[in-house]
Design a protein around this motif. Sequence first.
Motif, short mmCIF file in Angstrom:
data_model
loop_
_atom_site.label_atom_id
_atom_site.label_comp_id
_atom_site.label_asym_id
_atom_site.label_seq_id
_atom_site.Cartn_x
_atom_site.Cartn_y
_atom_site.Cartn_z
N UNK A 1 0.86 -1.19 0.00
CA UNK A 1 0.00 0.00 0.00
C UNK A 1 0.89 1.23 0.00
N UNK B 1 1.83 4.64 1.06
CA UNK B 1 1.42 5.49 2.17
C UNK B 1 1.64 6.97 1.86
N UNK B 2 2.84 7.32 1.40
CA UNK B 2 3.07 8.72 1.08
C UNK B 2 4.53 9.12 1.14
N UNK B 3 4.73 10.41 1.05
CA UNK B 3 6.07 10.99 0.98
C UNK B 3 6.73 11.00 2.35
N UNK B 4 8.02 10.74 2.35
CA UNK B 4 8.79 10.73 3.60
C UNK B 4 10.21 11.19 3.28
N UNK B 5 10.70 12.24 3.91
CA UNK B 5 12.07 12.67 3.63
C UNK B 5 13.09 11.89 4.44
N UNK C 1 3.71 0.29 2.54
CA UNK C 1 3.40 -0.64 3.62
C UNK C 1 3.02 -1.99 3.05
N UNK D 1 -3.58 7.76 -11.13
CA UNK D 1 -4.79 8.44 -10.68
C UNK D 1 -5.69 8.74 -11.88
N UNK E 1 6.52 -2.73 11.42
CA UNK E 1 5.34 -2.22 10.72
C UNK E 1 5.27 -2.69 9.27
N UNK F 1 7.20 -1.94 6.58
CA UNK F 1 7.23 -0.83 5.63
C UNK F 1 8.58 -0.77 4.96
N UNK G 1 10.99 1.93 2.52
CA UNK G 1 11.16 3.28 2.00
C UNK G 1 11.85 3.16 0.65
N UNK H 1 -2.86 7.08 -6.02
CA UNK H 1 -3.06 7.99 -4.90
C UNK H 1 -2.55 7.34 -3.63
N UNK H 2 -2.24 8.11 -2.60
CA UNK H 2 -1.84 7.50 -1.33
C UNK H 2 -2.97 6.62 -0.79
#
Lengths: 304, 154, 356
Positions: free
Chosen positions: C99, C101-105, C120, C218, C287, C289, C291, C300-301
Motif C-alpha cells: 500500500x 502510504x506517502x512521501x517521507x524525507x 506498507x 490516478x 510495521x 514498511x 522506504x 493515490x496515497x
Amino acid sequence: MLRILPKNSNYFVNSQFLFLRHSSSAPAAATNEKNKEIANYADKKRIKKGSKKIPNDFRFKYQDFLPSPTARYRNSLLEKLMRKDMLERRSQVHIPEFYVGSILKVTISDPHSQGKTNSFVGICTQREYTGLCTRITLRNVIDHQGIDVAYDIYDPLIQKIEVLKLEKRLDDRMLYLRDALPEYSTVDVNMEPELLAEGAPVPVNETIVKMKPLPWMQKWERKELKGIENLDQYLNLWRKQQREKQATPWEKYDLMKEYRRTIPEEQQNKIFSEIFDRINKINEEHKIKAKAARRTITKPQNIR
Amino acid sequence: MQTTSILSNLRAVTSVFSKSHFHTTSICNEVRLLTRLRVVDNSEIGKQAMMEGKPPKTIHVYNRQHVGYIGDKVMVAIKGQKKKGILVGLKQMQKVRVPRFDSNNVVLIDDNGTPLGTRIFVPIPTILRTILKKKTLAKGADYTKLLAIASRFV
Amino acid sequence: MFLSKTIKTVLGTSIINDVRYTQVCFHRFKFIPKLRVPEWHFRVERRAKDRDDNLTERNKRFINEMSKKDHEKASLLKVPTVEPKEWKKGMIRCGIVAKKLGYYPLWTKDGTRICTTVLQIIENHVIKYAPPGEFNPTMRKRLGNYNKKGCLYIGSGEADPNRLTANYMGLFKESGVMPTQRITRFIIHPDAALPIGTSINALHYRVGDYVDVLGKTVDQGWQGVIKRWGFKGGPATHGTTKNHRRGGSLASGIKSRIWKGKKMPGNMGNRWRTLRGLKIWRINRKENCIWVSGRAIAGAPGSLVYIYDTVLPLRQPKEPLHFPTFLGDESKLPEDIYEETIHKFGDLTITFEPEK
C-alpha cells in the motif's frame, strides 16, 4: 462555479487555523445551569478514562506533530512513523517554541564554509508544511541587502535553533516583509536572546509595517493582512477595483472550509498524549544540558 | 492564492474569477537573456552604470539551459561594453540552506576570472566556494579570486 | 488478403468471457489494439441486490461469531517449513502487494535530502502455486518461456467474508487462508515456489536493492488534448475563433485518413504504469514498511501497488537475494534497517571537519 483550491493544502496549516474543533458537533453554549451540566457531561465523555490532560499550548508549541489536514494524504501509520523519527531528532537538537514573527538564530554545519559552521539570524517570515518536512524561512537585511534563507527544521545538518526573541505578530505569514521598507526586516546579527518569564503568555507585537511603492511581489491587498499600514495609499484605481472583484467575503462563513483546514480536538489529544511523556523528558534533558553549558561559560578564570 | 514554494512556481495558476482567460505561471524571477542585474563590487564601470540608472543587462548565460544559477558565469552589456560576470546572489527561490537575495547580484570579472573591483559590499553565499572551485578545476581560469575580495559570507 | 499472420494467431487462441477481438490490419502497423484482459477469477464482491445489508443486530452478531471461528481455524494453519535455496542471476522470485502510504524525507550522511515513498506491505499470503505445465495465461507478454515458469497466487488485504461471493471464497478453500481483498499472480522460477499459507513480509527485500513498482495512475477522467498530451493549443487572442484549446490538424493529405493512435481527447489516467530501478533505503520490520526512492509512484496515497525485483540489468543485486524468501531469524535484526549512507534520526548532528 467551484473554487479551485491549491493541490497541496499543507500551506493552510498555521497557528491561526489551529483553533479547537471537535469532530462531533460541539455542545451548545452553556448559559443555563442545566446546559452547563450537559456541557460538563459531554466534556467528561469525550475525555477518556486515564487519559493525560494535555496543556492547551501543545498544539502551538508542537505544531509540527499535527499532520496535514488534507484528507487525501492522511495516513495514521505514516504519521506514527514520522512522529517517532521527529522525537528521535528532537532528542539531538532542541527545537524550541517559536512563531512567525519571532527572531531566530539557526546554526548549521556547512560543508562549503571554511569553519564548517554557519549561522543566520532573522525574523521567521513563514512556516510551511508539517511533520519531518516542516520548513521555516528567516529574513534579515545585512549590509543593505535583504536575504531570505529557508531551513528544514528536522535537517540533520542543523546544529542549533535559538529563539532570540519569542513573539507573535498580527499575521501568520509575513512574506510581505520583502516588499516592506527594509527597517522592518532588519535584525541585529549580534543580538542577545531576550528571555521571557516561564509561563508568561507569548507577547503579540502589534507593529504595523510600511510598504515600498509598487511593484510588489504579490498582491498583498487581496490577502487580508493586518500587519500592513493602510494599503490603499499605494494602490491605483485598477488594483482597488480588482480587489473588490476578487474579494471573497463569504469565506469567513464557510464552515466546511474551516473544517477541512483543521484537525479535530480528539485527534489532536490522541497525538499529543502519544508523545506527551517522551517530549517532556526530552525538554528536561535539553534544559539540563543548556544549564550545564551556561555554567562552563561563566567559570571564573584565575588571572595571575 | 499563490504560495512561494519552489513547487508552486512550476504549477500553472488560473484566476477563476478574472475576465481574461490567460493561463499564467507564478513569478519565477529567473536570470536569463536581457535580465537586468545589480553590480555589487566597487569596479569603476559598475559603479558608474548603477549610479546612472542603467544597470547591466545579461546577454548570455554560460549554462546549458541559459537560466542562471548562483555561481554561473554571465556575459553582460554594461555602458556599451561587453563584460563577464559571476552571479553572486539570486532573487529566484533557492534550495534549502542557500540564501535568497532581494536582488540579482553580479560581480564583474575578466576572462581569467580576476574581478574588476577590489571589494564586494554585499554578503555572498558560502555555496559559491564549492561551486567556483569546481568551475576553476574544469575550465582553467581561476574563479575563486572573487572570494578573496568578499567582505562577508552568509 | 487482409488476413495476415497476426490475425491468425490472435483468432487462433481461445475466446474467453465475451472478449471481442477487433480486426488487426497490416502487420506493418506498429499499433496493436490493447485488448482488455479478461478477469481470470470469479466476481469478488456480491452484488448489492444479493447482499444482506438489512440484517438484524442479532443476526449480524451471529455471522460475526461464525466468521471469527473461521478466522481461528485459519490462524491454526500449519505452514510447512521452507528450505532456503541458492539464487542465481535470472531466477525470478515472488513479488509483493503493498500500500502506498506517502512521501517521507530521508537524509544521507553528507546532508543531502532524499525524497522517498513509504510502501506498507499489507498481509501477503500464498494461496496456490501453479507449476510450469499448469499455468497457462490468456495474455502472453514478452516474459520469456512460460513453459518453464510457475505462478504463485498471493492473496493480500483483509476482506469482510460477508461481502464476498461464494465462488471467489471457494478459491481459498484448498489453502485454508482467510479470503482476501485481492489475489495477485506472480510469475516465478519454479525454485522460488512457496508452500501454501506462507506469509511474505518486508524482509523479503533488502536495503540497498532495487525494485520495480507497478501501480495504477490516478484517474483524471475525460481530459482535453492540452492536459492529456501536452499540446500547446491555439493563440489566446489575435482574433482566434474557438481554437484556444483544440488539437489542430489531424492528418496530412497522403493517406487521406487519420493514423491509429492519433492523440486526441479521452480518458486520462487509470492506467498501469511501472517505475523501474527504485532503491530501497530503509525497512521497518515491525510495521512492514519499506522506504523506496522517488515520489512518482503511480496511484493515490492508500492505493495498492505491486513490487517486483528490478529487471534493469545495471541494477541487479551483487549478493544473492533471499531465495525463495527471507527465512532467517527476524528477532536478530534491528527493528529499523537503514542503508549504509542514510543518517538515522537518533544519531548525532552531522558535522564536517574544518579545513586545515
